[in-house]
Design a protein around this motif. Structure first.
Motif, PDB file in Angstrom:
ATOM      1  N   PHE A  91       0.838  -1.194   0.000  1.00 12.62           N
ATOM      2  CA  PHE A  91       0.000   0.000   0.000  1.00 12.62           C
ATOM      3  C   PHE A  91       0.877   1.249   0.000  1.00 12.62           C
ATOM      4  O   PHE A  91       1.972   1.248   0.569  1.00 12.62           O
ATOM      5  CB  PHE A  91      -0.921   0.012   1.223  1.00 12.62           C
ATOM      6  N   LYS A  92       0.392   2.305  -0.622  1.00 12.03           N
ATOM      7  CA  LYS A  92       1.140   3.567  -0.679  1.00 12.03           C
ATOM      8  C   LYS A  92       1.193   4.236   0.702  1.00 12.03           C
ATOM      9  O   LYS A  92       2.169   4.872   1.045  1.00 12.03           O
ATOM     10  CB  LYS A  92       0.506   4.508  -1.700  1.00 12.03           C
ATOM     11  N   THR A  93       0.124   4.096   1.453  1.00 14.30           N
ATOM     12  CA  THR A  93       0.063   4.686   2.788  1.00 14.30           C
ATOM     13  C   THR A  93       0.999   3.932   3.721  1.00 14.30           C
ATOM     14  O   THR A  93       0.955   2.711   3.797  1.00 14.30           O
ATOM     15  CB  THR A  93      -1.366   4.625   3.349  1.00 14.30           C
ATOM     16  N   ILE A  94       1.844   4.680   4.423  1.00 16.70           N
ATOM     17  CA  ILE A  94       2.774   4.088   5.384  1.00 16.70           C
ATOM     18  C   ILE A  94       2.412   4.618   6.771  1.00 16.70           C
ATOM     19  O   ILE A  94       2.256   5.822   6.971  1.00 16.70           O
ATOM     20  CB  ILE A  94       4.234   4.438   5.022  1.00 16.70           C
ATOM     21  N   ILE A  95       2.271   3.695   7.721  1.00 14.20           N
ATOM     22  CA  ILE A  95       1.902   4.070   9.087  1.00 14.20           C
ATOM     23  C   ILE A  95       3.181   4.458   9.844  1.00 14.20           C
ATOM     24  O   ILE A  95       4.082   3.636   9.994  1.00 14.20           O
ATOM     25  CB  ILE A  95       1.205   2.903   9.819  1.00 14.20           C
TER      26      ILE A  95
END
Length: 154
Positions: free
Chosen positions: A74-78
């Motif tokens: 996923f492009k979103t990184i936590i």
């Protein structure tokens, strides 16, 4: 094992650290065993990168993970976030404990990305099914006999 047997997809949260990369091989072996023996439909729906810090080590881990899971990350990184770490000790989900912190915002973005990915998958499946349905309708509209029955028609 029961959860992997009962589901169609698995989302892998993966820390942006070296040791997390070492352990992923065991998880992938387990997923593959379940897929081959118990649940043919099981797939990895994506990899969510977690506990990211702006360090050289985290950046190297991200590059390796993207290489190892092409098209699945996923492009979103936590990000690593103190509020995310504190929330469980207060017995609250992050969206109750600190809904406006960077970590909560990242999880919200990840959720939206996951939903969009599934929406796109469904849209493509609808196109395929729609295309097949159109071909079948076109075939039946011609009045031609199905091939398997053509030899029986007298």
């Amino acid at each position: 094992m029961n959860a992997l047997t009962a589901t169609r997809e698995v989302l892998i949260p993966l820390q942006c650290e070296y040791y997390a990369l070492e352990g992923i091989a065991r998880l992938l072996n387990t997923v593959e065993l379940v897929k081959n023996n118990l649940n043919k439909e099981l797939e990895i729906s994506g990899v969510a990168l977690t506990m990211y810090t702006r360090t050289k080590l985290s950046n190297q881990a991200v590059k390796e993970i993207i290489k190892y899971f092409p098209g699945k990350v996923f492009k979103t990184i936590i990000p690593r976030n103190i509020r995310l770490a504190e929330a469980p000790s207060f017995g609250k989900p992050i969206f109750e404990y600190a809904p406006n912190c960077r970590g909560a915002k990242a999880y919200e973005a990840l959720t939206k990305e996951l939903i969009n990915r599934h929406f796109e998958k469904e849209k493509e499946l609808d196109k395929e099914i729609g295309s097949l349905a159109k071909k079948m309708k076109k075939f039946w509209d011609t009045g031609a006999s199905p091939r398997h029955a053509a030899g029986r028609v007298k």
